[in-house]
Design an enzyme around this catalytic site. Sequence first.
Site, PDB file in Angstrom:
ATOM      1  N   HIS A  54       0.853  -1.195   0.000  1.00 23.21           N
ATOM      2  CA  HIS A  54       0.000   0.000   0.000  1.00 23.21           C
ATOM      3  C   HIS A  54       0.886   1.241   0.000  1.00 23.21           C
ATOM      4  O   HIS A  54       2.045   1.191   0.412  1.00 23.21           O
ATOM      5  CB  HIS A  54      -0.894   0.005   1.231  1.00 23.21           C
ATOM      6  CG  HIS A  54      -1.913  -1.078   1.244  1.00 23.21           C
ATOM      7  ND1 HIS A  54      -2.929  -1.116   2.173  1.00 23.21           N
ATOM      8  CD2 HIS A  54      -2.089  -2.178   0.464  1.00 23.21           C
ATOM      9  CE1 HIS A  54      -3.692  -2.172   1.956  1.00 23.21           C
ATOM     10  NE2 HIS A  54      -3.187  -2.841   0.931  1.00 23.21           N
ATOM     11  N   GLU A  56       1.018   3.898   1.913  1.00 19.61           N
ATOM     12  CA  GLU A  56       1.568   4.276   3.208  1.00 19.61           C
ATOM     13  C   GLU A  56       2.670   3.308   3.645  1.00 19.61           C
ATOM     14  O   GLU A  56       3.693   3.735   4.192  1.00 19.61           O
ATOM     15  CB  GLU A  56       0.470   4.317   4.281  1.00 19.61           C
ATOM     16  CG  GLU A  56      -0.648   5.293   3.989  1.00 19.61           C
ATOM     17  CD  GLU A  56      -1.806   4.682   3.201  1.00 19.61           C
ATOM     18  OE1 GLU A  56      -2.903   5.247   3.278  1.00 19.61           O
ATOM     19  OE2 GLU A  56      -1.611   3.654   2.512  1.00 19.61           O
ATOM     20  N   CYS A  87      -1.564  -0.511   7.474  1.00 19.68           N
ATOM     21  CA  CYS A  87      -0.747   0.693   7.315  1.00 19.68           C
ATOM     22  C   CYS A  87      -0.706   1.504   8.599  1.00 19.68           C
ATOM     23  O   CYS A  87       0.348   2.009   8.990  1.00 19.68           O
ATOM     24  CB  CYS A  87      -1.288   1.542   6.167  1.00 19.68           C
ATOM     25  SG  CYS A  87      -1.095   0.762   4.552  1.00 19.68           S
TER      26      CYS A  87
END
Length: 156
Positions: A54, A56, A87
């Site tokens: 992801h 992040e 995250c």
Amino acid sequence: MSHTEKYLLESIQLAMENVRERKTWPFGAVLVRDGKVLARSVNQVDATCDPTAHAEMQAVREAAKVQGHTDLRGSTVYASGYPCPMCLTAMYLSGVKEVYYAYSNEDGAPYDLSAERGYIELAKPVGQRDMKLSGVPVRAEGEDLYEAWQKCQTPQ
């Protein structure tokens, strides 16, 4: 324009490039500490075949590599979307102090882009979650794993 708005717009721009150029997930992140950008990233789940890639998470990984250590205390993440539990946990573990996001879970829900499901699952008692999680206290003979780790952490 505030710094917050500037970095959030940058995270959106990164996410838009990901959509337009790579035809993939609309997520971007910028990780900043003391006015310096340590990392800019996008969601790379499809590109890397890694469900943890992801935006992040990638920002946390990149910032840690840039510094040569995982301590990101005092940093801020600016994300295009609301962070998922994975995250958020990575940011807690690394010491990120603040997170700003542009698109909420409610904004993402009509597009199946909400992180809410993960938070709902984690809020359930372990026995009621969709994924079975079972502790089995098996131990190898000899030195205990955690005790061995502790010894390695203690200066000699």
